[in-house]
Motif scaffolding. Structure first.
Motif, PDB file in Angstrom:
ATOM      1  N   GLY A   2      -1.257   7.600   3.735  1.00  0.00           N
ATOM      2  CA  GLY A   2      -1.863   6.274   3.711  1.00  0.00           C
ATOM      3  C   GLY A   2      -1.405   5.449   2.521  1.00  0.00           C
ATOM      4  O   GLY A   2      -1.137   4.254   2.649  1.00  0.00           O
ATOM      5  N   LYS A   3      -1.308   6.089   1.373  1.00  0.00           N
ATOM      6  CA  LYS A   3      -0.852   5.376   0.170  1.00  0.00           C
ATOM      7  C   LYS A   3       0.579   4.889   0.335  1.00  0.00           C
ATOM      8  O   LYS A   3       0.903   3.762  -0.031  1.00  0.00           O
ATOM      9  N   ARG A   4       1.421   5.726   0.914  1.00  0.00           N
ATOM     10  CA  ARG A   4       2.818   5.334   1.124  1.00  0.00           C
ATOM     11  C   ARG A   4       2.914   4.135   2.066  1.00  0.00           C
ATOM     12  O   ARG A   4       3.689   3.210   1.834  1.00  0.00           O
ATOM     13  N   LEU A   5       2.132   4.194   3.137  1.00  0.00           N
ATOM     14  CA  LEU A   5       2.166   3.088   4.097  1.00  0.00           C
ATOM     15  C   LEU A   5       1.655   1.792   3.473  1.00  0.00           C
ATOM     16  O   LEU A   5       2.196   0.721   3.722  1.00  0.00           O
ATOM     17  N   ARG A   6       0.608   1.896   2.670  1.00  0.00           N
ATOM     18  CA  ARG A   6       0.087   0.697   1.998  1.00  0.00           C
ATOM     19  C   ARG A   6       1.118   0.115   1.027  1.00  0.00           C
ATOM     20  O   ARG A   6       1.234  -1.101   0.895  1.00  0.00           O
ATOM     21  N   LYS A   7       1.872   0.971   0.363  1.00  0.00           N
ATOM     22  CA  LYS A   7       2.923   0.482  -0.527  1.00  0.00           C
ATOM     23  C   LYS A   7       3.994  -0.284   0.245  1.00  0.00           C
ATOM     24  O   LYS A   7       4.638  -1.172  -0.289  1.00  0.00           O
ATOM     25  N   ALA A   9       3.275  -2.140   2.692  1.00  0.00           N
ATOM     26  CA  ALA A   9       2.530  -3.277   3.250  1.00  0.00           C
ATOM     27  C   ALA A   9       2.222  -3.092   4.736  1.00  0.00           C
ATOM     28  O   ALA A   9       2.139  -4.055   5.491  1.00  0.00           O
ATOM     29  N   ARG A  11      -0.568  -2.199   7.242  1.00  0.00           N
ATOM     30  CA  ARG A  11      -2.031  -2.144   7.266  1.00  0.00           C
ATOM     31  C   ARG A  11      -2.475  -1.188   8.361  1.00  0.00           C
ATOM     32  O   ARG A  11      -2.270  -1.445   9.544  1.00  0.00           O
ATOM     33  N   LEU A  12      -3.095  -0.101   7.957  1.00  0.00           N
ATOM     34  CA  LEU A  12      -3.432   0.967   8.883  1.00  0.00           C
ATOM     35  C   LEU A  12      -4.440   0.537   9.939  1.00  0.00           C
ATOM     36  O   LEU A  12      -4.244   0.810  11.127  1.00  0.00           O
TER      37      LEU A  12
END
Length: 70
Positions: A2-7, A9, A11-12
């Protein structure tokens, strides 16, 4: 992850909702419920929200008054 995806940009929650809406427009509620392991009533709600409820859509279209040519 999740952190990688947020970095990146991504949005889960929005991505998940988009995927569910897409599925709801393409699959019958019963198949959607079985595939995702959700209750049929939830699948029907998703389908209606995504305007994928073909029966309701067909009823709406058939109840419209035909437009007369000018």
């Amino acid at each position: 992850m999740g952190k990688r995806l947020r970095k990146l940009a991504i949005r889960l929650a929005e991505t998940r909702s988009t995927a569910l809406f897409r599925l709801a427009t393409e699959l019958p509620a019963a198949v959607l419920a079985r595939t995702l392991g959700i209750d049929i009533t939830v699948a029907v709600k998703w389908q209606r929200a995504a305007a994928g409820d073909r029966a309701t859509n067909a009823a709406d279209v058939s109840s419209r008054c035909p437009q007369r040519p000018d």
